[in-house]
Motif scaffolding. Structure first.
Motif: not given
Length: 423
Positions: A3, A27, A30, A34, A393, A412-413, A415-417, A419
């Motif tokens: 972001d 990546l 995602r 976004r 991650a 991607g999900d 990766l975010t979850a 961290r």
């Protein structure tokens, strides 16, 4: 990181076979969804990236990926490096048409551009420079070439530049640079001896091709060195982020640690480590030792995990007086030992044996999974102890291969979850 509009380049690097291509693609998906305009550059010849994005094939030209649910103008483009074509583009851009044609047709150049050590890594960085200069995308994700050594990717620009600016090349250029008959007489004896020796070692025609190539490329050699230096500055600049990708295996994390140290030594910005294909268990409270013991008890026909005072026969007064407790959630061993309610239909001996063997097999599989988890945790802990400053991650292992956009979104999900903040 995705972001942050200040992040313009993400470089995924690491050992071969750890999931760099999948990580880079995930990546890219995602970030595009976004709201960013993204291009993913892969060097993976297996074409997995094209297949996962629903594209028949990728080449040296970015291709738009359909099916991206982007907002605010988010788009995803993908391309696969054509090493030789990129080298040809450099020649065509920096040489006059006649000289460019002579270079492109030269046998030594054709061999150099197709397979010289380090050419693939160097051309990946050349292509990165071209993409960044066009300013058409606000995020470039680079999937680095698979290599035996993590140093190949970082050293390639300098290595190829050093070769083209090296003593051997300059020696071959010497006759063209020394003007007049006096210069030629001065070099005549030495050059004749050198070319005669090299001709015997390399072959007369090969040496002639090299000399012709050197004469044609003379004006371009400085440009290779300049671009190599510019590539390093681009990699070190704010807006570039390196992600080291590894699996929770000893060899992969050893190379990841080596890469982390090298990036720090070169002053290149490390965003963190992506630990890929991490295994888990929904029954983590059941240890490997207990599962293995339960499997042995089932194989031998004994009741599993009996506590004190529970040794009576099923249905006897003693057993009825002290009913078994309810099984713990996700506890295979306890569930296997829990008596069937009296109202349940009674299975025949053969069926009971099959169920018992099946349950024992599942318990052994669970015991093996817990050993894997323990080994992965130990390996991960060693890495974090050596590099507590590196954010991690974790990406939980998927049950199958990633072959479409849905799979890339799942990565991607995860990766975010997954961290884990740095220490």
């Amino acid at each position: 990181m995705l972001d942050d509009r200040g992040t313009r380049i993400i470089v995924c690097c690491g050992a071969g076979g750890v999931g760099k291509t999948t990580t880079a693609a995930a990546l890219g998906v995602r970030a595009a969804e976004r709201g960013r305009r993204v291009v993913v550059l892969t060097i993976d010849p297996a074409r997995r990236l094209a297949q996962s994005m629903g594209i028949d094939s990728l080449d040296n030209t970015p291709r738009k990926v359909d099916g991206i649910k982007g907002s605010d103008g988010g788009e995803l483009h993908a391309m696969m490096l054509d090493m030789k074509r990129t080298f040809d583009e450099i020649v065509e851009a920096h040489a006059e048409p006649e000289r460019a044609r002579a270079i492109l047709e030269n046998p030594f150049y054709q061999s150099l551009s197709a397979g010289f050590a380090g050419t693939q890594e160097y051309m990946a960085m050349e292509k990165l420079g071209q993409l960044r200069a066009r300013d058409e995308w606000d995020l470039i994700v680079v999937d680095t070439p698979p290599s035996r050594s993590a140093l190949d990717f970082l050293d390639a620009p300098k290595r190829l530049g050093s070769f083209l600016d090296g003593k051997f090349i300059k020696l071959l250029m010497a006759p063209a640079k020394v003007g007049g008959r006096a210069g030629m007489k001065f070099l005549n004896v030495g050059m004749s001896m050198m070319t005669g020796t090299l001709g015997k070692l390399l072959g007369g025609q090969f040496l002639k091709d090299v000399q012709t190539f050197v004469a044609a490329m003379d004006t371009m050699f400085g440009g290779f060195r300049t671009r190599a230096d510019a590539t390093y500055k681009l990699l070190q600049a704010p807006g570039t982020a390196f992600l080291v990708v590894a699996t929770p295996e000893r060899d992969a994390l050893r190379e990841a640690a080596y890469f982390v140290e090298r990036l720090a030594a070169e002053g290149m910005p490390l965003a963190g480590l992506v630990l890929n294909r991490v295994h888990g268990s929904g029954a983590a409270r059941l240890s490997a030792e207990r599962a293995r013991a339960a499997a042995e008890n089932l194989d031998e026909g004994r009741i599993v995990d009996q506590g004190g005072g529970k040794a009576g026969l099923r249905g006897s007064p003693a057993t009825e007086a002290a009913p078994e407790p309810e099984p713990e959630s996700n506890d295979l061993a306890t569930a296997a030992a829990h008596p069937v309610p009296e109202a349940a239909p009674t299975a025949g001996p053969a069926q009971e044996t099959d169920v018992r063997h099946l349950t024992a097999g599942l318990l052994r599989l669970h015991a093996e999974r817990m050993r894997v988890l323990a080994r992965e945790q130990h390996t991960r802990d060693r890495f974090t102890a050596l590099h507590p400053e590196v954010a991690v991650a974790e990406v939980a292992a998927l049950p199958g291969d990633v072959h479409d956009l849905a799979g890339l979104r799942a990565i991607g999900d995860r990766l975010t979850a997954g961290r884990t903040p740095s220490a």
